[in-house]
Design a protein around this motif. Structure first.
Motif, PDB file in Angstrom:
ATOM      1  N   HIS A  78      39.364  37.707  34.749  1.00 49.69           N
ATOM      2  CA  HIS A  78      38.200  37.229  35.494  1.00 49.69           C
ATOM      3  C   HIS A  78      38.339  37.589  36.970  1.00 49.69           C
ATOM      4  CE1 HIS A  78      34.562  35.149  36.232  1.00 49.69           C
ATOM      5  NE2 HIS A  78      35.107  34.108  36.837  1.00 49.69           N
ATOM      6  N   LEU A  79      38.562  36.636  37.870  1.00 53.39           N
ATOM      7  CA  LEU A  79      38.662  36.928  39.291  1.00 53.39           C
ATOM      8  C   LEU A  79      40.094  37.162  39.759  1.00 53.39           C
ATOM      9  CD1 LEU A  79      36.100  34.369  40.767  1.00 53.39           C
ATOM     10  CD2 LEU A  79      35.750  36.773  40.204  1.00 53.39           C
ATOM     11  N   ILE A  80      41.034  37.265  38.823  1.00 46.53           N
ATOM     12  CA  ILE A  80      42.445  37.427  39.172  1.00 46.53           C
ATOM     13  C   ILE A  80      42.999  38.675  38.492  1.00 46.53           C
ATOM     14  CG2 ILE A  80      44.761  36.445  38.932  1.00 46.53           C
ATOM     15  CD1 ILE A  80      43.538  33.695  39.159  1.00 46.53           C
ATOM     16  N   ALA A 111      56.157  41.066  40.498  1.00 49.39           N
ATOM     17  CA  ALA A 111      54.751  41.003  40.134  1.00 49.39           C
ATOM     18  C   ALA A 111      53.936  40.502  41.318  1.00 49.39           C
ATOM     19  CB  ALA A 111      54.537  40.090  38.925  1.00 49.39           C
ATOM     20  N   SER A 112      52.662  40.841  41.277  1.00 50.03           N
ATOM     21  CA  SER A 112      51.712  40.421  42.294  1.00 50.03           C
ATOM     22  C   SER A 112      50.499  39.812  41.610  1.00 50.03           C
ATOM     23  CB  SER A 112      51.295  41.625  43.149  1.00 50.03           C
ATOM     24  OG  SER A 112      50.261  41.284  44.039  1.00 50.03           O
ATOM     25  N   ILE A 113      49.904  38.830  42.261  1.00 54.27           N
ATOM     26  CA  ILE A 113      48.660  38.227  41.771  1.00 54.27           C
ATOM     27  C   ILE A 113      47.608  38.367  42.857  1.00 54.27           C
ATOM     28  CG2 ILE A 113      47.518  36.104  41.034  1.00 54.27           C
ATOM     29  CD1 ILE A 113      50.162  35.171  39.892  1.00 54.27           C
ATOM     30  N   ALA A 114      46.496  38.997  42.527  1.00 53.54           N
ATOM     31  CA  ALA A 114      45.399  39.208  43.475  1.00 53.54           C
ATOM     32  C   ALA A 114      44.196  38.369  43.074  1.00 53.54           C
ATOM     33  CB  ALA A 114      45.021  40.681  43.533  1.00 53.54           C
ATOM     34  N   TYR A 115      43.639  37.644  44.035  1.00 58.00           N
ATOM     35  CA  TYR A 115      42.453  36.806  43.811  1.00 58.00           C
ATOM     36  C   TYR A 115      41.294  37.385  44.615  1.00 58.00           C
ATOM     37  CZ  TYR A 115      39.323  32.777  44.046  1.00 58.00           C
ATOM     38  OH  TYR A 115      38.236  31.965  43.979  1.00 58.00           O
ATOM     39  N   TYR A 116      40.154  37.576  43.949  1.00 62.11           N
ATOM     40  CA  TYR A 116      39.040  38.294  44.551  1.00 62.11           C
ATOM     41  C   TYR A 116      37.917  37.386  45.032  1.00 62.11           C
ATOM     42  CZ  TYR A 116      41.108  42.589  42.812  1.00 62.11           C
ATOM     43  OH  TYR A 116      41.963  43.640  42.572  1.00 62.11           O
ATOM     44  N   GLY A 117      38.234  36.185  45.458  1.00 60.69           N
ATOM     45  CA  GLY A 117      37.200  35.314  46.003  1.00 60.69           C
ATOM     46  C   GLY A 117      36.208  34.879  44.944  1.00 60.69           C
ATOM     47  N   PHE A 118      34.946  34.974  45.271  1.00 60.51           N
ATOM     48  CA  PHE A 118      33.911  34.483  44.368  1.00 60.51           C
ATOM     49  C   PHE A 118      33.221  35.594  43.600  1.00 60.51           C
ATOM     50  CE2 PHE A 118      34.332  31.400  47.804  1.00 60.51           C
ATOM     51  CZ  PHE A 118      34.591  30.262  47.081  1.00 60.51           C
ATOM     52  N   ALA A 178      33.676  41.969  43.978  1.00 56.54           N
ATOM     53  CA  ALA A 178      33.597  42.911  45.098  1.00 56.54           C
ATOM     54  C   ALA A 178      34.827  42.750  45.978  1.00 56.54           C
ATOM     55  CB  ALA A 178      32.323  42.660  45.899  1.00 56.54           C
ATOM     56  N   ASP A 179      35.090  43.791  46.755  1.00 64.22           N
ATOM     57  CA  ASP A 179      36.270  43.774  47.618  1.00 64.22           C
ATOM     58  C   ASP A 179      35.962  43.188  48.987  1.00 64.22           C
ATOM     59  OD1 ASP A 179      38.497  44.574  46.251  1.00 64.22           O
ATOM     60  OD2 ASP A 179      38.091  46.704  46.500  1.00 64.22           O
ATOM     61  N   ASP A 180      35.081  42.172  49.058  1.00 67.59           N
ATOM     62  CA  ASP A 180      34.779  41.607  50.370  1.00 67.59           C
ATOM     63  C   ASP A 180      35.899  40.688  50.851  1.00 67.59           C
ATOM     64  OD1 ASP A 180      34.303  39.749  48.425  1.00 67.59           O
ATOM     65  OD2 ASP A 180      32.354  39.113  49.181  1.00 67.59           O
ATOM     66  N   MET A 181      36.699  40.128  49.930  1.00 67.04           N
ATOM     67  CA  MET A 181      37.855  39.341  50.306  1.00 67.04           C
ATOM     68  C   MET A 181      38.860  39.338  49.153  1.00 67.04           C
ATOM     69  SD  MET A 181      38.185  35.431  51.716  1.00 67.04           S
ATOM     70  CE  MET A 181      39.793  34.733  52.106  1.00 67.04           C
TER      71      MET A 181
END
Length: 319
Positions: free
Chosen positions: A166-168, A216-223, A226-229
């Motif tokens: 999902h967003l992660i 490992a890395s975990i990336a959270y993409y806000g809401f 898109a790559d806005d945050m």
């Protein structure tokens, strides 16, 4: 006195082998996204604090500040390359009974690249640096000073594969980092309390380090996706494969006998290098507009009696 003089050189080597590796790692992690197919002009400022409390050698604190200017070029879809130039200054002070300071200036050029294919990425970096050191050592009844020059080069590869939820994104990481640090021969000048002067020739020396990383890395993409945050946290286990202990010969002109800095204060025991460490950190990227990106990062390398903390700020604009 003989052994402690060499511990100063050993300390400088350890500072640069660790702090520069940290700087390179943080820089490559911010190299390409989200402007995968645009030419960009990144500007980065960074600071680093290192503290070592090992009783076997000189305890010290080191502070580094610097700036990087770079030019990233999009070669083809998902393939990027870049050139960078960094300048930095470091202040090193011992924190035990030996009173010594070192000022260092550092100029580094680098070339790097990155390949992105769907969820896979591979990035690499090569760099060459010139370093200038100015030493001052205060011993009982004696003050020593000297200036030295040297160079170092680095090579790094890192790869990962994103697993989206999902967003992660969960991203397993694998890296290898090679650093070689070389110092030219130089002379320390000793001013004694009785007014006499002597010289201490220090032999040329080099050290090399090869670290492997698995984490490992975990990336959270806000809401949105898109790559806005994007907020990213990572945890990596590092292992040193090349260094086991340091050997560093020096020689006094008055005695003519060589001595070695891979021994403790009794001059009897080898000084082992701590081979395992933990690398943790996070970064945040905010897309300010279609062509501007702001990034911030904290990076730490931790092991027993040693810690390194770095902060990075980066502004990127696309052409």
């Amino acid at each position: 006195m003989r052994v402690k003089l060499n511990f100063i050189k050993l300390t400088i080597l350890l500072v640069f082998l660790n702090s520069i590796s940290t700087t390179l790692y943080a820089y490559t992690k911010l190299a390409a996204e989200p402007f995968l197919n645009k030419d960009t002009g990144p500007v980065q400022v960074f600071g680093n604090i290192i503290e070592q409390k090992l009783p076997e050698i000189v305890a010290y604190k080191a502070n580094t500040v610097g700036m990087t200017l770079a030019r990233d070029i999009s070669l083809t879809q998902g393939v990027r390359a870049g050139l960078g130039l960094s300048g930095a200054v470091t202040d090193i002070k011992t924190t035990d009974t030996l009173k010594a300071t070192t000022d260092a200036q550092h100029l580094q050029g680098r070339v790097y690249g990155r390949y992105d294919e769907d969820l896979f990425f591979l990035e690499g970096l090569l760099s060459l640096a010139n370093n200038r050191y100015r030493y001052i050592v205060n011993l009982p009844n004696t003050r020593l000073s000297g200036t030295n020059f040297g160079f170092q080069y680095n090579a790094k590869l890192q790869t990962g594969w994103a697993i989206p939820f999902h967003l992660i994104d969960f991203i397993p990481l694998l890296s290898v980092n090679y650093t070689s640090l070389n110092q030219k021969a130089y002379t320390m000048y000793a001013q004694h309390i009785d007014g006499t002067q002597t010289t201490v020739p220090i032999a040329a020396h080099s050290e090399a380090s090869m670290k492997g990383g698995l984490g490992a890395s975990i990336a959270y993409y806000g809401f949105t996706r898109a790559d806005d945050m994007v907020v990213n946290i990572y945890f990596i286990m590092l292992r040193e494969f090349k260094q086991t202990n340091l050997v560093m010969p020096s020689q006094f002109t008055d005695s003519g006998a060589a001595f070695w800095a891979n021994r403790d204060a009794r001059n009897t025991t080898l000084l082992p290098i701590k081979r395992s460490s933990i690398n943790i950190g996070f970064n945040c990227k905010i897309l300010l507009s279609e062509n501007t990106l702001l990034s911030a990062q904290y990076n730490a390398e931790l092991q027993k009696s040693y810690n390194s903390h770095s902060l990075f700020g980066k502004f990127t604009w696309a052409f």
